[in-house]
Design a protein around this motif. Sequence first.
Motif, short mmCIF file in Angstrom:
data_model
loop_
_atom_site.label_atom_id
_atom_site.label_comp_id
_atom_site.label_asym_id
_atom_site.label_seq_id
_atom_site.Cartn_x
_atom_site.Cartn_y
_atom_site.Cartn_z
N ASP A 92 0.82 -1.22 0.00
CA ASP A 92 0.00 0.00 0.00
C ASP A 92 0.85 1.27 0.00
O ASP A 92 0.34 2.37 -0.23
CB ASP A 92 -0.94 0.01 1.21
CG ASP A 92 -0.17 -0.05 2.53
OD1 ASP A 92 0.68 -0.95 2.68
OD2 ASP A 92 -0.41 0.81 3.40
N LEU A 93 2.16 1.13 0.24
CA LEU A 93 3.07 2.28 0.28
C LEU A 93 3.80 2.50 -1.04
O LEU A 93 4.65 3.39 -1.14
CB LEU A 93 4.11 2.09 1.40
CG LEU A 93 3.57 1.94 2.82
CD1 LEU A 93 4.72 1.63 3.78
CD2 LEU A 93 2.83 3.19 3.27
N LYS A 94 3.47 1.73 -2.05
CA LYS A 94 4.24 1.74 -3.30
C LYS A 94 4.33 3.12 -3.93
O LYS A 94 5.39 3.52 -4.44
CB LYS A 94 3.63 0.75 -4.29
CG LYS A 94 4.42 0.64 -5.58
CD LYS A 94 3.82 -0.38 -6.53
CE LYS A 94 4.62 -0.45 -7.82
NZ LYS A 94 4.03 -1.41 -8.79
N ASP A 95 3.26 3.88 -3.91
CA ASP A 95 3.25 5.18 -4.57
C ASP A 95 3.95 6.27 -3.76
O ASP A 95 4.16 7.38 -4.27
CB ASP A 95 1.80 5.61 -4.85
CG ASP A 95 1.11 4.68 -5.84
OD1 ASP A 95 1.83 4.06 -6.65
OD2 ASP A 95 -0.13 4.56 -5.78
N GLU A 96 4.31 5.99 -2.53
CA GLU A 96 4.92 7.00 -1.67
C GLU A 96 6.45 6.91 -1.63
O GLU A 96 7.09 7.83 -1.11
CB GLU A 96 4.37 6.86 -0.25
CG GLU A 96 2.87 7.04 -0.14
CD GLU A 96 2.38 6.84 1.28
OE1 GLU A 96 3.15 7.12 2.22
OE2 GLU A 96 1.23 6.37 1.46
N TYR A 97 7.03 5.82 -2.17
CA TYR A 97 8.48 5.60 -2.07
C TYR A 97 9.06 5.27 -3.44
O TYR A 97 8.38 4.72 -4.32
CB TYR A 97 8.78 4.44 -1.10
CG TYR A 97 8.46 4.76 0.34
CD1 TYR A 97 9.46 5.16 1.22
CD2 TYR A 97 7.15 4.67 0.81
CE1 TYR A 97 9.15 5.47 2.54
CE2 TYR A 97 6.85 4.98 2.13
CZ TYR A 97 7.85 5.38 2.99
OH TYR A 97 7.56 5.68 4.29
#
Length: 748
Positions: free
Chosen positions: A120-125
Amino acid sequence: MKNLGKIIFFVIILVFPLFIFSSSLLQAARKTSDSSDTIKLTFWNFWDPKFILPVIERFEKENPGVKIINEQVSWSNGLDKIVISMANNMAPDICEMGSTWMGKFMSEGALLDITDKVSDLKDEYLMWAPAQMNGRYYGMPWLAGTRVMFYNRELFAQAGLDPDKPPLTWKDFLDAARLIHNPKKGIYGFGMNAGEGHILYKKFMPFVWGNGGKILDENDNFVFDSQETRETLDFYLKLKEYSYCEKQDLLDEAFKRGKLGLAISGSWNFARYPKDAPNLDFGVSLMPKPAEDKGFSTSFLGGEILVLFKTCKNPDVAAKFIRYIVKMENTMPITKEAWVSFPAHLDAYKDSAFTKDKRLSVFTEQMKTAIHPPIHNLWIDLEKIINTAVEKAMYNEPIDSVFKEANEEFEKISGKKNESKQSSSFLIVILSALGVGIIINAILLAFILYEVKKNKSGPIGPIERAQRYILFLAPWFITFFIFWLYPLLFSVVLSFCEYDVFHPAVFSFSGFKNYMALVEDEVFIQSFFNTLIFVVGTTPVTTALGLALALMINSLKSKSDIFRSVFFLPSIISIVVTATIFKSFYSPVGLLNRFLALFGIQGYGWLVDKSFALPAIMIMDIWAYAGYYMVLYLAALTAVPKSLYDAAEIDGANEWEQFRYITLPQIKYMTVFVMTINTIRSWQVFPEVFTLTSGGPVGSTNTLVHHLYELAFRYHKMGYASAISLVLLLLVFLFSFIQMKILSGKKR
């Protein structure tokens, strides 16, 4: 037989409680651990604890009942330590991994799949590619970094170049380096890495990638030998003519002192230069591209990935900690303090730290086009192939030969990967070594019993005497078996196997394959001759110098203690510390070359010149150890009866005759001892090479121990490394035996 039975029973009674006691301790430890409600997780990382501990304290405060145990490891041996811990089933729960290591660990199934915990963090890093395999995530990006072009604005101006216009193309780069280069004044156009493993490819490959070249194609075919790579290598060799060739730390030091016009380096300099060189006027720019109408600017992209090993005790809590520590507010303090890497969190680049200094914004711009090396099971081996190929070309080996050897080496390692292996239970290996060890210890015990039985005199009987012997020898026997005999036998068994540290429960028996491979291994042959040269070149000189110093001090009537302390001092300093000092001493801008310059003699890069690197290490070794052998000889000289010299003087013997006919014979056994331990130590030379050259340049300083260390802990070829270690053991034994026979002479 009855007496022998009593003795054996006594031995069992003696040893058995040790096993019971140790088992009880382990069970008690487990019960204590199990009964505790605290969740304890071990976190290995490469950072100063001052950066990590505050984050851990905040996490523990927000999560009562959780204890994160922080342990710092070093980049120099971090990979080795991780591999060893994993092979012993003692891997940490959470671990920071270099992004280029991920391919090996993911493909070997050593890491937990944490896709459902971090996707779920893919787009933030950024930089997810190194943590991904077959559509699944096995790690969380933490920190990322790249390299850009640093240039000295003052040297640009002195060379007639515009300080506001850094080189944008290869031609501009080459012209700038040529105009700045003035080695007679100690000024160099470009700082080029040399004589250093695992670094050179990070500087060379960006030029290849920018020119359209690759290492592997979409089908994992090795396509390094291409027109694009050859064009790049041709440019790089032209650039070498105007370069200062050294290791990365010395290149950064030379740039800081205003000796380099251009250098490829990282953001860590923004933490160092303001403190160490506040007046240094430097700029940074994107990496040059091949031409205005060709290629693009790119650089090496790397960083740190946080992973969970499959042995992680609580994956849910560990994943929660990973998600916590990678937050921007927890990562930015590390970046602002050390500037070694940048946060992988995309929002971090909106921070004022990146906008107030335009030079830092160059890094963020370069990261948009930077390329990470292929995520491949064999990347560590591929890295070595590329490094070796470029280094050989730099040292004037034919280009066609360089690429041919690189292709052959890839075929060799890829062929081994595809070999089918018949696996057997690893328990067989353990039991084999254990059984042989018990037999050898039984033989030693039988020898003791025989000696006891032969000697029947004394107030006590042979049984009681044997029991006492065994009682007093038991600590030595146990230590000898556990820490010396068993590892040796285990290594012997491994030398006939192909042992995979990633799967320690299985092994593949290979017979004499590892020993037969030594004959065809050019690196082994080169390391053998390098070691032989080192032994022959240092052992006699160190011994003779130690004796000469001892004779000189022994002849002094006053202040001998001062000289003895001065000469002995180098031998009590850590050899790693000594090597670090000599690393700077030998550099092109070091003290040695400055001294030579006073007499108009041009200096050298002693440790990056393959003709001088090994002799330079040998000289350092002689300086470091001569004082130790001096002390041993002093002890022997003081034991020589003075009456012998008085009698010889009365008979008219001069000093040389007294030395030849009295001193040398009287210290003969000390000479045998000194030569023997000196030879053994020289065959095992390692820390000097590891610290100064890492076996380079082009393998000219690679020694047997350094070679087997690299094979075992970097390339995970434990069976082959074990075979080399046993060959080394036989060589040491053979040379020591011959030496002792020659020096001891005939018995009288």
